[in-house]
Design a protein around this motif. Structure first.
Motif: not given
Length: 223
Positions: A61-74, A78-84
């Protein structure tokens, strides 16, 4: 190795017994696509696996959004993990395959009456079906996933619980794995550890993590 013949052998799963990255990559890419993000591809995913599904999803998700892992919200995670998880349930046994030498070594241990366990950071919900689909589920007396205990590898808890359930002391077991997480967990459990050279280990040579022995195929462990 500190033990000539182990009283039990604990195995990591992904990257040790089975090349599961093709299916994991399909599932992660499908999840990313649903989120309107670019597909990561198998080569990137191969370097991301090893710390469980949630951390894999965070990395993707961080790679896809071009963000740091720390900047991702819970909520995002959660949504991405559910889809995965939904997609991985579909792709679980589509392209995954046992590595060369796995069946031979498991069969040899079984013939020697050496008990075996799987200790993987993969969520336990996926493990029985994967083992069954590969035809190796009957070899294992204990199967633990990353959410079967409070602390996943590199914490030693999973290894110690497996030993307890097998009724053997950690010092009399072997841990066999492909990553630094396996080596670190085994060291903390005071357990001899074998590293396989062909696994995922985040692109790093397993020999650099200093296992007691490195093999190119599990059949090299047949005595």
């Amino acid at each position: 190795m500190q033990v000539t013949k182990p009283q039990a052998v604990l195995f990591d799963l992904d990257g040790t017994l089975v090349d599961s990255v093709p299916d994991i990559a399909l599932a992660l890419d499908a999840a990313l696509a649903e989120l309107s993000l670019a597909e990561a591809g198998i080569d990137r995913v191969r370097d991301w696996v090893g710390n469980g599904a949630r951390i894999l999803v965070v990395r993707g998700l961080a790679w896809g959004l071009q963000q740091t892992t720390e900047s991702l919200s819970t909520e995002q995670i959660d949504r991405a993990e559910q889809l995965f998880r939904q997609h991985y349930s579909r792709y679980l046994n589509q392209a995954s395959a046992l590595y060369s030498g796995v069946t031979e070594y498991l069969s040899w241990l079984h013939a020697q009456a050496v008990p075996m366990a799987v200790v993987t950071n993969k969520p336990i919900a996926f493990v029985p079906a994967l083992l069954s689909g590969l035809g190796i589920d009957g070899f294992f007396d204990v199967v633990l996933g990353g959410d079967s205990v409070d602390n996943s590898k590199p914490h030693p808890q999973m290894l110690l619980v497996a030993c307890q359930r097998l009724g053997v002391e950690p010092q009399q077991c072997w841990m066999v794995g492909d990553s630094c997480n396996d080596i670190e967990a085994a060291r903390a459990a005071e357990m001899p550890v074998v590293g396989v050279s062909y696994g995922y280990n985040h692109g790093r040579d397993i020999a650099l993590d200093r296992p007691d022995r490195v093999v190119d195929s599990l059949n090299e462990l047949i005595m």
